[in-house]
Design a protein around this motif. Structure first.
Motif, PDB file in Angstrom:
ATOM      1  N   PRO A 292      45.938  41.341  28.379  1.00  0.00           N
ATOM      2  CA  PRO A 292      45.266  40.270  29.137  1.00  0.00           C
ATOM      3  C   PRO A 292      46.296  39.413  29.878  1.00  0.00           C
ATOM      4  O   PRO A 292      47.444  39.313  29.464  1.00  0.00           O
ATOM      5  N   VAL A 293      45.844  38.832  31.009  1.00  0.00           N
ATOM      6  CA  VAL A 293      46.757  37.999  31.804  1.00  0.00           C
ATOM      7  C   VAL A 293      46.305  36.545  31.668  1.00  0.00           C
ATOM      8  O   VAL A 293      45.103  36.263  31.693  1.00  0.00           O
ATOM      9  N   TYR A 294      47.257  35.652  31.493  1.00  0.00           N
ATOM     10  CA  TYR A 294      46.952  34.227  31.348  1.00  0.00           C
ATOM     11  C   TYR A 294      47.552  33.454  32.521  1.00  0.00           C
ATOM     12  O   TYR A 294      48.468  33.948  33.203  1.00  0.00           O
ATOM     13  N   VAL A 295      47.037  32.235  32.694  1.00  0.00           N
ATOM     14  CA  VAL A 295      47.561  31.389  33.762  1.00  0.00           C
ATOM     15  C   VAL A 295      49.068  31.215  33.616  1.00  0.00           C
ATOM     16  O   VAL A 295      49.814  31.236  34.595  1.00  0.00           O
ATOM     17  N   SER A 296      49.528  31.104  32.360  1.00  0.00           N
ATOM     18  CA  SER A 296      50.980  30.919  32.156  1.00  0.00           C
ATOM     19  C   SER A 296      51.763  32.129  32.681  1.00  0.00           C
ATOM     20  O   SER A 296      52.888  31.988  33.153  1.00  0.00           O
ATOM     21  N   VAL A 355      51.170  30.808  44.712  1.00  0.00           N
ATOM     22  CA  VAL A 355      50.517  30.962  43.407  1.00  0.00           C
ATOM     23  C   VAL A 355      50.098  29.587  42.895  1.00  0.00           C
ATOM     24  O   VAL A 355      48.944  29.392  42.469  1.00  0.00           O
ATOM     25  N   ASN A 356      51.001  28.610  42.974  1.00  0.00           N
ATOM     26  CA  ASN A 356      50.664  27.271  42.474  1.00  0.00           C
ATOM     27  C   ASN A 356      49.506  26.652  43.244  1.00  0.00           C
ATOM     28  O   ASN A 356      48.626  26.026  42.665  1.00  0.00           O
ATOM     29  N   ALA A 357      49.509  26.847  44.570  1.00  0.00           N
ATOM     30  CA  ALA A 357      48.407  26.291  45.371  1.00  0.00           C
ATOM     31  C   ALA A 357      47.080  26.948  44.971  1.00  0.00           C
ATOM     32  O   ALA A 357      46.046  26.282  44.878  1.00  0.00           O
ATOM     33  N   CYS A 358      47.117  28.251  44.714  1.00  0.00           N
ATOM     34  CA  CYS A 358      45.884  28.944  44.290  1.00  0.00           C
ATOM     35  C   CYS A 358      45.412  28.397  42.941  1.00  0.00           C
ATOM     36  O   CYS A 358      44.205  28.224  42.710  1.00  0.00           O
ATOM     37  N   LEU A 359      46.360  28.123  42.063  1.00  0.00           N
ATOM     38  CA  LEU A 359      45.987  27.681  40.718  1.00  0.00           C
ATOM     39  C   LEU A 359      45.340  26.293  40.719  1.00  0.00           C
ATOM     40  O   LEU A 359      44.746  25.886  39.727  1.00  0.00           O
ATOM     41  N   LEU A 368      43.052  35.183  41.078  1.00  0.00           N
ATOM     42  CA  LEU A 368      44.396  35.702  40.756  1.00  0.00           C
ATOM     43  C   LEU A 368      44.398  36.421  39.413  1.00  0.00           C
ATOM     44  O   LEU A 368      45.022  37.484  39.262  1.00  0.00           O
ATOM     45  N   LEU A 369      43.685  35.838  38.434  1.00  0.00           N
ATOM     46  CA  LEU A 369      43.641  36.486  37.113  1.00  0.00           C
ATOM     47  C   LEU A 369      42.973  37.868  37.220  1.00  0.00           C
ATOM     48  O   LEU A 369      43.408  38.833  36.600  1.00  0.00           O
ATOM     49  N   GLU A 370      41.920  37.930  38.031  1.00  0.00           N
ATOM     50  CA  GLU A 370      41.230  39.222  38.232  1.00  0.00           C
ATOM     51  C   GLU A 370      42.142  40.228  38.944  1.00  0.00           C
ATOM     52  O   GLU A 370      42.199  41.400  38.583  1.00  0.00           O
ATOM     53  N   LEU A 371      42.819  39.744  39.987  1.00  0.00           N
ATOM     54  CA  LEU A 371      43.730  40.641  40.723  1.00  0.00           C
ATOM     55  C   LEU A 371      44.793  41.183  39.772  1.00  0.00           C
ATOM     56  O   LEU A 371      45.140  42.369  39.815  1.00  0.00           O
ATOM     57  N   ALA A 372      45.297  40.304  38.913  1.00  0.00           N
ATOM     58  CA  ALA A 372      46.354  40.730  37.990  1.00  0.00           C
ATOM     59  C   ALA A 372      45.780  41.674  36.929  1.00  0.00           C
ATOM     60  O   ALA A 372      46.393  42.698  36.599  1.00  0.00           O
ATOM     61  N   HIS A 374      43.450  43.722  37.177  1.00  0.00           N
ATOM     62  CA  HIS A 374      43.174  45.043  37.741  1.00  0.00           C
ATOM     63  C   HIS A 374      44.376  45.622  38.475  1.00  0.00           C
ATOM     64  O   HIS A 374      44.246  46.557  39.273  1.00  0.00           O
ATOM     65  N   ASN A 375      45.533  45.033  38.222  1.00  0.00           N
ATOM     66  CA  ASN A 375      46.785  45.559  38.795  1.00  0.00           C
ATOM     67  C   ASN A 375      46.841  45.541  40.318  1.00  0.00           C
ATOM     68  O   ASN A 375      47.613  46.293  40.907  1.00  0.00           O
ATOM     69  N   ALA A 376      46.005  44.730  40.948  1.00  0.00           N
ATOM     70  CA  ALA A 376      46.150  44.607  42.406  1.00  0.00           C
ATOM     71  C   ALA A 376      47.402  43.789  42.708  1.00  0.00           C
ATOM     72  O   ALA A 376      48.029  43.962  43.749  1.00  0.00           O
ATOM     73  N   ILE A 377      47.747  42.857  41.794  1.00  0.00           N
ATOM     74  CA  ILE A 377      49.079  42.232  41.842  1.00  0.00           C
ATOM     75  C   ILE A 377      49.772  42.515  40.521  1.00  0.00           C
ATOM     76  O   ILE A 377      49.112  42.592  39.468  1.00  0.00           O
ATOM     77  N   ILE A 378      51.049  42.697  40.610  1.00  0.00           N
ATOM     78  CA  ILE A 378      51.834  43.064  39.415  1.00  0.00           C
ATOM     79  C   ILE A 378      53.071  42.181  39.330  1.00  0.00           C
ATOM     80  O   ILE A 378      53.552  41.693  40.354  1.00  0.00           O
ATOM     81  N   LYS A 379      53.552  42.036  38.111  1.00  0.00           N
ATOM     82  CA  LYS A 379      54.734  41.187  37.918  1.00  0.00           C
ATOM     83  C   LYS A 379      55.974  41.985  38.262  1.00  0.00           C
ATOM     84  O   LYS A 379      56.116  43.138  37.827  1.00  0.00           O
ATOM     85  N   SER A 380      56.852  41.377  39.048  1.00  0.00           N
ATOM     86  CA  SER A 380      58.093  42.067  39.396  1.00  0.00           C
ATOM     87  C   SER A 380      58.969  42.197  38.168  1.00  0.00           C
ATOM     88  O   SER A 380      59.040  41.290  37.343  1.00  0.00           O
ATOM     89  N   GLU A 381      59.597  43.373  38.044  1.00  0.00           N
ATOM     90  CA  GLU A 381      60.438  43.595  36.868  1.00  0.00           C
ATOM     91  C   GLU A 381      61.832  43.025  37.064  1.00  0.00           C
ATOM     92  O   GLU A 381      62.606  42.934  36.134  1.00  0.00           O
ATOM     93  N   ILE A 382      62.162  42.703  38.304  1.00  0.00           N
ATOM     94  CA  ILE A 382      63.546  42.232  38.552  1.00  0.00           C
ATOM     95  C   ILE A 382      63.651  40.740  38.232  1.00  0.00           C
ATOM     96  O   ILE A 382      62.791  39.956  38.614  1.00  0.00           O
TER      97      ILE A 382
END
Ligand code: SIN
Ligand code: CO
Length: 382
Positions: A292-296, A355-359, A368-372, A374-382
């Motif tokens: 699950p993805v959280y706001v944090s 991201v902050n403005a969206c929040l 944003l939580l839905e996009l995350a 469903h992997n439409a947005i992903i966290k950068s590994e770098i």
């Protein structure tokens, strides 16, 4: 950063787009391919990459097509000439290439399909053929002689018995040698044939044009929203005295009328039918298997658009409908939310201030939580 030189999008659209071929000399005069032939071959060895090798035999009727993934020995055994390696969807594997696709954003995002890169040995070619899509053919390295038809042909005759669709008869109206940085635009249906004069790379920026059938299919899926309320066949004027096995023209016409009336009367269904169809993507893992993805999570870290995900939005009167991965999210239609949605669709690396403005908006936080999720947005590994 690339720029199309001497290119006036409005003029181009008025005169050429979907109308006639256009040769754009030195459109990207300083262009240097960001990928070498060796790197392209490396990509073609990867499991999920769509690649093909086309080899021409001794004459115009003998062609060999093989699909990747390939391995190094496939390349070692190639001849000196008469072959082409083609790799589709290169922008998914080399995200910096999306900058190149961005040059074509005078056409809507959903129309842009992919960037295919080919490497051809001298005399390499995929044969004379017709594509069903608009394409810009950018000469990225080396020279290639292109021949093409100025007008759309009738249904072409193909050389029989080949896996490749090679034209039996190809009569060109134009023939030009393209140098690096030159670009040829071809609307759908114009026969063409490119032959490498030396080792060369061609970048094909291809567009998509979904069929009426796929729109109807997506619309049909959307009608599930009606549940049991959907119109059904009725026959108060039942014809008697006919053979019971016969399906009459009147009955067929009634179905046709029913289906057309449903399509005509369902204004509310069409945006989602088309938006879901156009944003659909075969990606994207099993969302149920994801954490699950959280706001944090959104607040910490750099978020990127998944390279296979398409984001687009529709402005309805009372709402903004945001489409991703064949799904829809509804957002309130305010100027501020619209501006943020546009940035979400534009930015492939989401800036922290976005991201902050969206929040700060409940609806966009949920989005944003839905996009995350469903992997439409992903966290950068770098
Ligand atoms: C190629 O890059 O060799 C073929 C591109 C095309 O004709 O569509
Ligand atoms: Co083609």
């Amino acid at each position: 950063m690339w720029r199309l030189q001497g290119f006036d999008a409005e003029r181009f659209v008025a005169e050429y787009w979907q109308k006639k071929p256009c040769l754009l000399r030195a459109a990207l005069a300083e262009f240097e391919s960001p990928i070498s032939p060796e790197e392209l071959a490396g990509l073609a060895c990867e499991e999920d990459v769509h690649s093909r090798l086309v080899r021409q035999g001794d004459d115009d009727r003998s062609w060999d097509l093989r699909y990747g993934p390939f391995d190094a020995s496939d390349f070692r055994s190639l001849p000196q000439s008469h072959y082409t390696l083609l790799v589709s969807e290169c922008e998914k594997w080399l995200p910096e290439l999306t900058d190149l696709l961005d040059l074509f954003r005078f056409v809507p995002d959903w129309r842009i399909d992919d960037l295919m890169i080919s490497y051809a040995a001298p005399q390499g070619s995929v044969g004379p053929h017709v594509d069903e899509y608009d394409v810009f053919l950018l000469q990225a390295q080396g020279t290639r002689r292109w021949a093409w038809a100025e007008s759309r042909g009738d249904t072409p005759r193909l050389v029989e018995g080949l896996e490749l669709a090679i034209l039996e008869n190809f009569a060109a109206d134009q023939e030009q040698v393209l140098q690096p940085g030159d670009m040829l635009y071809l609307p759908p249906g114009h026969a063409h044939h490119g032959v490498a004069l030396e080792p060369c790379m061609t970048f094909s920026i291809g567009f998509r044009a979904p069929t009426a059938a796929s729109a109807l299919e997506s619309f049909a899926l959307e009608t599930e929203r009606f549940g049991r309320d959907i119109a059904r066949y009725r026959d108060p004027e039942l014809e008697t005295g006919r053979h019971p096995a016969e399906l009459t023209t009147r009955e067929i016409d009634e179905f046709r009328r029913l289906a057309l009336a449903l399509a005509e009367r369902s204004d509310a269904l069409w945006p989602d039918a088309i938006g879901k169809m156009l944003s659909d993507s075969a990606v994207i893992g099993d969302p149920d298997a994801e954490q699950p993805v959280y706001v944090s999570d959104l607040q910490g870290g750099q978020w990127l658009r998944h390279p296979e995900s398409r984001l687009l939005y529709h402005r309805a009167d009372d709402a903004i409908r945001l489409y991703f991965n064949g799904r829809v999210l509804q957002l309130p239609h305010t100027d501020e939310i619209l501006a943020l949605v546009q940035r979400l669709c534009d930015e492939r690396e989401l800036a922290p201030d976005l991201v902050n403005a969206c929040l700060r908006h409940d609806a966009l936080e949920t989005a944003l939580l839905e996009l995350a999720a469903h992997n439409a947005i992903i966290k950068s590994e770098i």
